[in-house]
Design a protein around this motif. Structure first.
Motif, PDB file in Angstrom:
ATOM      1  N   GLU A 252      -3.371  13.856   9.393  1.00  0.00           N
ATOM      2  CA  GLU A 252      -4.206  12.909   8.644  1.00  0.00           C
ATOM      3  C   GLU A 252      -3.434  11.644   8.310  1.00  0.00           C
ATOM      4  OE1 GLU A 252      -7.216  16.011   6.274  1.00  0.00           O
ATOM      5  OE2 GLU A 252      -5.504  15.095   5.233  1.00  0.00           O
ATOM      6  N   ILE A 253      -2.220  11.802   7.821  1.00  0.00           N
ATOM      7  CA  ILE A 253      -1.430  10.638   7.386  1.00  0.00           C
ATOM      8  C   ILE A 253      -0.822   9.904   8.570  1.00  0.00           C
ATOM      9  CG2 ILE A 253       0.606   9.902   6.080  1.00  0.00           C
ATOM     10  CD1 ILE A 253       0.060  12.262   4.168  1.00  0.00           C
TER      11      ILE A 253
ATOM     12  N   ALA B   3      13.344  19.887   1.732  1.00  0.00           N
ATOM     13  CA  ALA B   3      12.059  19.430   2.271  1.00  0.00           C
ATOM     14  C   ALA B   3      11.560  18.215   1.494  1.00  0.00           C
ATOM     15  CB  ALA B   3      11.025  20.546   2.206  1.00  0.00           C
ATOM     16  N   THR B   4      10.873  17.329   2.178  1.00  0.00           N
ATOM     17  CA  THR B   4      10.306  16.148   1.532  1.00  0.00           C
ATOM     18  C   THR B   4       8.870  16.422   1.093  1.00  0.00           C
ATOM     19  OG1 THR B   4       9.685  15.298   3.705  1.00  0.00           O
ATOM     20  CG2 THR B   4      11.744  14.519   2.783  1.00  0.00           C
ATOM     21  N   ASP B   5       8.436  15.683   0.095  1.00  0.00           N
ATOM     22  CA  ASP B   5       7.089  15.849  -0.445  1.00  0.00           C
ATOM     23  C   ASP B   5       6.049  15.319   0.542  1.00  0.00           C
ATOM     24  OD1 ASP B   5       5.132  16.384  -2.537  1.00  0.00           O
ATOM     25  OD2 ASP B   5       5.013  14.202  -2.769  1.00  0.00           O
ATOM     26  N   ILE B   6       4.920  16.010   0.618  1.00  0.00           N
ATOM     27  CA  ILE B   6       3.797  15.545   1.430  1.00  0.00           C
ATOM     28  C   ILE B   6       2.615  15.308   0.491  1.00  0.00           C
ATOM     29  CG2 ILE B   6       2.188  16.110   3.293  1.00  0.00           C
ATOM     30  CD1 ILE B   6       4.366  17.674   4.641  1.00  0.00           C
ATOM     31  N   PRO B   7       2.320  14.064   0.138  1.00  0.00           N
ATOM     32  CA  PRO B   7       1.255  13.775  -0.822  1.00  0.00           C
ATOM     33  C   PRO B   7      -0.097  14.299  -0.352  1.00  0.00           C
ATOM     34  CG  PRO B   7       2.596  11.815  -0.388  1.00  0.00           C
ATOM     35  CD  PRO B   7       2.986  12.841   0.621  1.00  0.00           C
ATOM     36  N   GLY B   8      -0.857  14.834  -1.295  1.00  0.00           N
ATOM     37  CA  GLY B   8      -2.211  15.270  -0.983  1.00  0.00           C
ATOM     38  C   GLY B   8      -2.301  16.601  -0.276  1.00  0.00           C
ATOM     39  N   LEU B   9      -1.183  17.316  -0.191  1.00  0.00           N
ATOM     40  CA  LEU B   9      -1.217  18.622   0.477  1.00  0.00           C
ATOM     41  C   LEU B   9      -1.946  19.625  -0.397  1.00  0.00           C
ATOM     42  CD1 LEU B   9      -0.224  20.195   2.969  1.00  0.00           C
ATOM     43  CD2 LEU B   9       1.828  20.778   1.654  1.00  0.00           C
ATOM     44  N   GLY B  10      -2.961  20.259   0.158  1.00  0.00           N
ATOM     45  CA  GLY B  10      -3.750  21.203  -0.608  1.00  0.00           C
ATOM     46  C   GLY B  10      -3.033  22.516  -0.801  1.00  0.00           C
ATOM     47  N   PRO B  11      -3.689  23.489  -1.444  1.00  0.00           N
ATOM     48  CA  PRO B  11      -3.067  24.796  -1.660  1.00  0.00           C
ATOM     49  C   PRO B  11      -2.801  25.491  -0.332  1.00  0.00           C
ATOM     50  CG  PRO B  11      -5.419  24.866  -2.194  1.00  0.00           C
ATOM     51  CD  PRO B  11      -5.062  23.431  -1.981  1.00  0.00           C
TER      52      PRO B  11
ATOM     53  N   VAL C 174       0.850  -1.190   0.000  1.00  0.00           N
ATOM     54  CA  VAL C 174       0.000   0.000   0.000  1.00  0.00           C
ATOM     55  C   VAL C 174       0.883   1.238   0.000  1.00  0.00           C
ATOM     56  CG1 VAL C 174      -1.877   1.214   1.163  1.00  0.00           C
ATOM     57  CG2 VAL C 174      -1.721  -1.291   1.326  1.00  0.00           C
ATOM     58  N   GLY C 175       0.665   2.126  -0.949  1.00  0.00           N
ATOM     59  CA  GLY C 175       1.442   3.348  -1.037  1.00  0.00           C
ATOM     60  C   GLY C 175       0.865   4.242  -2.115  1.00  0.00           C
ATOM     61  N   MET C 176       1.575   5.309  -2.450  1.00  0.00           N
ATOM     62  CA  MET C 176       1.055   6.258  -3.432  1.00  0.00           C
ATOM     63  C   MET C 176       1.934   6.379  -4.674  1.00  0.00           C
ATOM     64  SD  MET C 176      -0.696   9.200  -1.031  1.00  0.00           S
ATOM     65  CE  MET C 176      -1.954   9.541  -2.261  1.00  0.00           C
TER      66      MET C 176
END
Length: 277
Positions: A112-113, A266-274, A38-40
């Motif tokens: 959330e994550i 900085a590392t990516d944060i999936p699903g981060l909104g505007p 499970v991942g993105m």
């Protein structure tokens, strides 16, 4: 413990795209287990699944989406049966400054994550196990962090998410005590992964993901409820915890901060909104 002796035959693993997740997947597959990956990042997951395509399935839900996680669980149980190991490993990290409005969205997504994600991961399998008989049903593993033991300047969102996860796992362990469902809290220190690649500060006890994965699985197999990776970083954290708060804070305030979203490293944060305005 030799990989062939690991007792896990059917595992669900979130965060399988990251350094620790990939290492855990390889260890479990080497032991002959069936693994739900499970991942993105689908290409990374498919490359892992190619190691043993007859024993893997790839899923790319948002771990904070309970409906998507329930659908994943139903599909995996239909394919491979009920798991005996569920590892909530998905997590994100990043610096945080309360004075910056844009960082509030970062904190929300991190919670959330890192905090809600383990609950949505465990829920469908816990429900299934509770409907089964038998003395041993399975193990729930939550990957927290040493950072959850005490707050650190510039890292409030991550520390809060992992501290909350530790308390959640404590509560869940008490609820499951005596039921045949085991709950394990894992507190890694610094692992050599993308989450730490941009860190500008000293990282004592830096551990390779493969070593961490082996120690984690061996600890769960041995029934250890609290697993610190490596153990010596736990001793160091406990020793620092004896310092008066003023001294502890002064020591950490002098260290470089973890990069915030948008900063170099900085590392990516999936699903981060505007960003908020």
């Amino acid at each position: 413990m030799p990989r062939s002796e690991l007792p896990f035959r059917n595992a669900v693993l979130t965060g399988a795209c990251g350094g620790l997740g990939r290492a855990l997947a390889r260890e479990l597959l080497a032991a002959g287990a069936q693994v739900a990956l499970v991942g993105m990042n689908r290409p990374v997951l498919e490359a892992l699944a190619a190691i043993a395509p007859d024993r893997c399935a790839v899923y790319t839900p948002d771990v904070a989406d309970s409906a998507a996680m329930q659908a994943m669980a139903v599909d995996w149980i239909g394919r491979a049966g009920v798991p005996d190991l569920v590892v909530a490993n998905a997590g994100v990290a990043g610096g945080f400054d309360t004075a910056e409005a844009s960082d509030l969205a970062v904190m929300r997504r991190m919670l959330e994550i890192n905090l809600l994600g383990p609950a949505t991961t465990f829920q469908p399998f816990l429900q299934t196990w509770r409907g089964q008989g038998g003395a041993e049903r399975g193990a729930l593993v939550g990957v927290a962090s040493i950072a959850g033991w005490r707050g650190m300047p510039g890292n409030g969102a991550y520390c809060a998410s992992k501290g909350g996860l530790i308390r959640y796992l404590e509560s869940l362990r008490a609820e499951c005590r005596g039921s045949g469902i085991r709950v394990h809290t894992v507190s890694p220190g610094y692992l050599r992964t993308t989450l730490t690649a941009g860190n500008r500060f000293a990282m004592p006890g830096l551990l390779e993901p493969g070593d961490a994965a082996r120690a984690l699985l061996d600890g769960v197999a041995a029934g250890r409820e609290h697993i610190v990776l490596p153990r010596r970083i736990g001793w160091l954290a406990n020793a620092l915890g004896w310092l008066p708060a003023r001294w502890h804070d002064a020591l950490l305030r002098g260290q470089p901060r973890k990069p915030r979203v948008g900063e170099s490293g900085a590392t990516d944060i999936p699903g981060l909104g505007p960003p908020a305005r």
